[in-house]
Design an enzyme around this catalytic site. Structure first.
Site, short mmCIF file in Angstrom:
data_model
loop_
_atom_site.label_atom_id
_atom_site.label_comp_id
_atom_site.label_asym_id
_atom_site.label_seq_id
_atom_site.Cartn_x
_atom_site.Cartn_y
_atom_site.Cartn_z
N ASP A 156 15.75 -34.78 11.37
CA ASP A 156 14.83 -33.37 10.98
C ASP A 156 15.81 -32.52 10.61
O ASP A 156 17.06 -32.46 11.24
CB ASP A 156 14.38 -33.15 12.49
CG ASP A 156 12.98 -32.54 12.50
OD1 ASP A 156 12.94 -31.56 11.81
OD2 ASP A 156 12.24 -32.53 13.57
N HIS A 162 15.46 -26.56 4.07
CA HIS A 162 14.78 -26.72 5.46
C HIS A 162 15.10 -27.89 6.09
O HIS A 162 15.01 -28.10 7.23
CB HIS A 162 13.54 -26.01 5.67
CG HIS A 162 13.43 -24.66 5.26
ND1 HIS A 162 13.30 -23.86 6.52
CD2 HIS A 162 13.47 -23.78 4.43
CE1 HIS A 162 13.31 -22.50 6.05
NE2 HIS A 162 13.28 -22.67 4.57
P1 ADQ Z 1 8.81 -28.71 10.18
O1 ADQ Z 1 8.87 -30.24 9.99
O2 ADQ Z 1 7.14 -28.43 10.42
O3 ADQ Z 1 9.83 -27.85 9.62
P2 ADQ Z 1 9.53 -27.93 13.22
O4 ADQ Z 1 11.03 -27.34 12.75
O5 ADQ Z 1 9.45 -28.76 14.34
O6 ADQ Z 1 9.29 -28.71 11.94
O7 ADQ Z 1 8.47 -26.81 13.26
C1 ADQ Z 1 7.26 -26.95 13.75
C2 ADQ Z 1 6.44 -25.80 14.10
O8 ADQ Z 1 5.12 -25.97 14.04
C3 ADQ Z 1 6.94 -25.47 15.19
O9 ADQ Z 1 7.20 -23.87 15.31
C4 ADQ Z 1 5.87 -25.60 16.22
O10 ADQ Z 1 5.71 -24.80 17.31
C5 ADQ Z 1 4.63 -25.69 15.30
N1 ADQ Z 1 3.71 -26.55 15.85
C6 ADQ Z 1 3.87 -27.93 15.91
N2 ADQ Z 1 2.66 -28.30 16.42
C7 ADQ Z 1 1.90 -27.63 16.67
C8 ADQ Z 1 0.56 -27.42 16.96
N3 ADQ Z 1 -0.20 -28.45 17.52
N4 ADQ Z 1 -0.14 -26.20 17.08
C9 ADQ Z 1 0.60 -25.16 16.81
N5 ADQ Z 1 1.89 -25.21 16.30
C10 ADQ Z 1 2.36 -26.37 16.22
C11 ADQ Z 1 10.48 -27.97 8.53
C12 ADQ Z 1 11.84 -28.76 9.01
C13 ADQ Z 1 12.42 -28.79 10.23
C14 ADQ Z 1 12.93 -27.25 10.53
C15 ADQ Z 1 11.96 -26.21 9.87
C16 ADQ Z 1 12.39 -24.66 9.73
O11 ADQ Z 1 11.20 -30.35 8.66
O12 ADQ Z 1 13.70 -29.46 10.52
O13 ADQ Z 1 13.25 -26.85 11.85
O14 ADQ Z 1 11.23 -26.71 8.62
O15 ADQ Z 1 13.59 -24.67 8.88
#
Ligand code: ADQ
Length: 467
Positions: free
Chosen positions: A365, A157
Site C-alpha cells: 500500500d 500515491h
Molecule cells: P486507496 O487505495 O483508495 O488510496 P486508502 O489510503 O486506504 O486507499 O484510502 C481509502 C479511503 O477511502 C479512506 O479515506 C477510507 O476512509 C475510504 N473508504 C474506504 N472504504 C470506505 C467505505 N466503505 N465507505 C466510505 N469510505 C471508505 C490510494 C493509495 C493509498 C494512499 C492513498 C492516498 O492506494 O496507499 O494512502 O491513495 O495517497
C-alpha cells in the site's frame, strides 16, 4: 501570486454544503486551490462517442473545476487498461495480474496527450502545476512538448516498485524518462524514493550529484518523500458529530459485550483481504476461549468492477466469509460480518471508535489512510489497538502499531490475540505516540511541504539545479 493547478484523473472538489462523501485528500487540495484561486483539472467521469476536447468549467464550493470528457476507448485502454490492469498490479508487486497490451500503452499516451492539449491553454506564466498519480506520469512530457515551461511537480500515491519488478514493464525506460520532465517527483516514503533512484542509477546510467537530486536523460530532477496524512482537524470534528455518536452507539449495541475488530478497505487485491480473513479464521481456531468474545466487521465496497481481477476476488471473499461463519457460528452467535457498502465519513468515524482493534493488513500500500483514520477516531482514555501490515507505507510513521506480516495467518492471529488482551496502560501508551504523529503530519502538512518544495521556497533546496 502564482496559481496552483492540480491535475488528477478524477476531479472531485467538495461541494462545501457539509456533504461527507469527499475524502480528506480532496478537501486539502480544494483548500489550497481556494487560497491560490487555482484550477483543478481532470476527467469529468463522462464518456462521449468521439473526443471533442471541450472544457467543462464550473465552480464548486469556491474551487474552479475544469474537466474534459473522454471516449469509451480511452476509458477501456487508458483507465481500465494501462492504469488499472498494467501499472496498478505491477507497482503493487502483482506481476502475475499485470496485462501488457500495446493498445493499453497507446491509449495511455493518447489520453495524456489529450489532457495536455486541453490543459495547456489554461496555464498562465506564473502558474505552478501539481500532477497526481500513476494515471498521468507522462503528462509533463506532453505539456513540455507544447512549450509549457512552468514548474511542474508529480506525486505518486502508490508504491514505486523495486528495480527488478519495474523492469517487467515493457518500455519501462520511457516511463521513467517521462518523470524527468517534472521539476519535482514526490513519493510516499523514502523506500519508494530509493527504489526510483536505484532504477535511475543502475538502469538509466544516471547520477546523483547530491541527496534528493538526480541527473539522467540530459535532465535534472528533484525527488523527495512526502508521506500523505489525513485531515486530522476535520476528523476530530466529525468524531464528535451526532452521526458518529449514533453509529458508535449502534455498533456497541449490536456487539453486546463483544470486542469489535474492524477492517475498512476498497475491495482490492492489494489490500490483503483474503489473507486477513484467513488470519481471523486462524485466530478463531487457535483461541477457543476468546472466540465468543469477539466480532469481526469487514467493510469493503466494490471498486474497479470492469476489471476481471476485481470480479474474481469478490467471489473468493464471499466464499471465505461464508466458510468462516459456517464453521464457527452458533444459533446465538456469528463471528464475522462482511459488508460491501460505502459509508459516510462521519459514520466510519463512529465505527472506528467502537472498535477495540483496527486490522489494516495490505500486501502492499502506498500509504494507507484507514490506519490513520482509525487512530484519529479513538477515545484517548480507552483507545483501540492498530494492527498494521509491514508492507503499508504508513509503517514508517506508525512504529507503535502492532506490526504483522499480512501473508502469515499465524502472525495475524497472534497479533489479534495480543491486541485483544492488551492492558489499558499499554494501549494508551501506544495510541498516544501514534496519535501525535497522525495529528502533526496531517494532510495540510503534506500538501504544504510538497508545494513549498515545488515552488522552490524550501531554502535547503532552491531550484538552482533545475536547469
Ligand atoms: P486507496 O487505495 O483508495 O488510496 P486508502 O489510503 O486506504 O486507499 O484510502 C481509502 C479511503 O477511502 C479512506 O479515506 C477510507 O476512509 C475510504 N473508504 C474506504 N472504504 C470506505 C467505505 N466503505 N465507505 C466510505 N469510505 C471508505 C490510494 C493509495 C493509498 C494512499 C492513498 C492516498 O492506494 O496507499 O494512502 O491513495 O495517497
Amino acid at each position: 501570486m502564482s496559481r496552483l493547478i492540480v491535475v488528477s484523473n478524477r476531479v472531485n472538489p467538495p461541494s462545501g454544503n457539509g456533504e461527507e462523501s469527499v475524502g480528506g485528500l480532496a478537501m486539502a487540495l480544494a483548500a489550497a486551490l481556494k487560497e491560490s484561486s487555482g484550477v483543478w483539472f481532470g476527467w469529468s467521469g463522462r464518456t462521449t462517442e468521439t473526443f471533442t476536447g471541450d472544457l467543462n468549467i464550473e465552480t464548486v464550493g469556491g474551487v474552479t473545476a475544469a474537466t474534459v470528457d473522454l471516449e469509451e476507448a480511452d476509458l477501456d485502454e487508458y483507465y481500465n487498461g494501462f492504469a488499472n490492469k498494467t501499472l496498478w498490479p505491477l507497482f503493487h508487486y502483482r506481476n502475475d495480474l499485470a496485462a501488457f497490451d500495446r493498445a493499453y500503452r497507446d491509449g495511455y499516451t493518447r489520453v495524456n496527450r489529450r489532457f495536455a492539449k486541453t490543459l495547456a491553454p489554461l496555464i498562465q506564466p506564473d502558474d505552478v502545476v501539481w500532477v497526481h498519480d500513476y494515471h498521468l506520469i507522462p503528462l509533463a512530457r506532453e505539456l513540455r512538448a507544447l512549450g509549457v515551461k512552468n514548474r511542474i511537480g508529480f506525486f505518486l500515491h502508490i508504491p514505486w516498485p523495486a528495480h527488478q519488478v519495474m523492469i517487467n514493464l515493457p518500455h519501462h525506460r520511457q516511463l521513467v524518462q517521462a518523470m524527468f520532465d517534472y521539476d519535482l517527483a514526490g513519493f510516499q516514503t523514502a523506500e519508494y524514493q530509493q527504489a526510483f533512484e536505484e532504477y535511475v542509477l543502475t538502469e538509466a546510467g544516471g547520477e546523483q550529484p547530491e541527496p534528493d537530486w538526480l541527473k539522467a536523460f540530459g535532465r535534472t530532477l528533484q525527488v523527495g518523500a512526502f508521506p500523505i496524512g489525513i485531515d486530522a482537524s476535520d476528523f476530530a470534528r466529525m468524531k464528535t458529530s451526532a452521526r458518529a455518536r449514533r453509529m458508535r452507539d449502534l455498533m456497541t449495541a449490536t456487539t453486546v459485550f463483544r470486542r469489535l475488530i474492524v477492517g475498512v478497505d476498497r475491495l482490492d487485491y492489494s489490500k490483503g483481504l483474503e489473507e486477513r480473513f484467513l488470519g481471523f479464521e486462524q485466530f478463531l481456531a487457535d483461541n477457543p476461549d476468546l472466540r465468543r468474545q469477539v466480532l469481526m466487521l469487514q467493510i469493503a465496497p466494490p471498486s474497479r468492477e470492469a476489471v476481471e481481477a476485481y470480479q474474481e476476488i469478490r467471489g473468493r471473499l464471499d466464499a471465505l466469509s461464508g466458510r468462516i461463519n459456517g464453521e464457527y457460528s452458533d444459533v446465538d452467535w456469528t463471528p464475522f460480518r462482511y459488508v460491501n457498502k460505502n459509508y459516510r465519513r462521519d459514520e466510519l468515524a463512529g465505527i472506528y471508535a467502537a472498535a477495540r482493534v483496527g486490522l489494516v493488513t495490505p500486501l502492499r500500500d502506498g500509504m494507507n489512510l484507514v490506519a490513520k483514520e482509525f487512530v484519529a477516531a479513538q477515545d484517548p482514555e480507552d483507545p483501540g489497538v492498530l494492527v498494521l501490515s509491514r508492507f503499508a507505507g504508513a509503517v514508517g510513521q506508525m512504529p507503535d502499531a502492532l506490526l504483522v506480516n499480512p501473508n502469515s495467518p499465524e502472525d495475524v492471529a497472534d497479533a489479534l490475540k495480543r491486541a485483544l488482551t492488551m492492558d489499558r496502560a499499554e494501549r494508551v501508551r501506544r495510541w498516544t505516540a501514534l496519535f501525535e504523529t497522525v495529528q502533526r503530519e496531517d494532510v495540510s502538512w503534506w500538501r504544504d511541504a510538497f508545494v513549498r518544495k515545488l515552488m522552490g521556497r524550501d531554502p535547503a533546496h532552491a531550484p538552482a539545479h533545475a536547469v
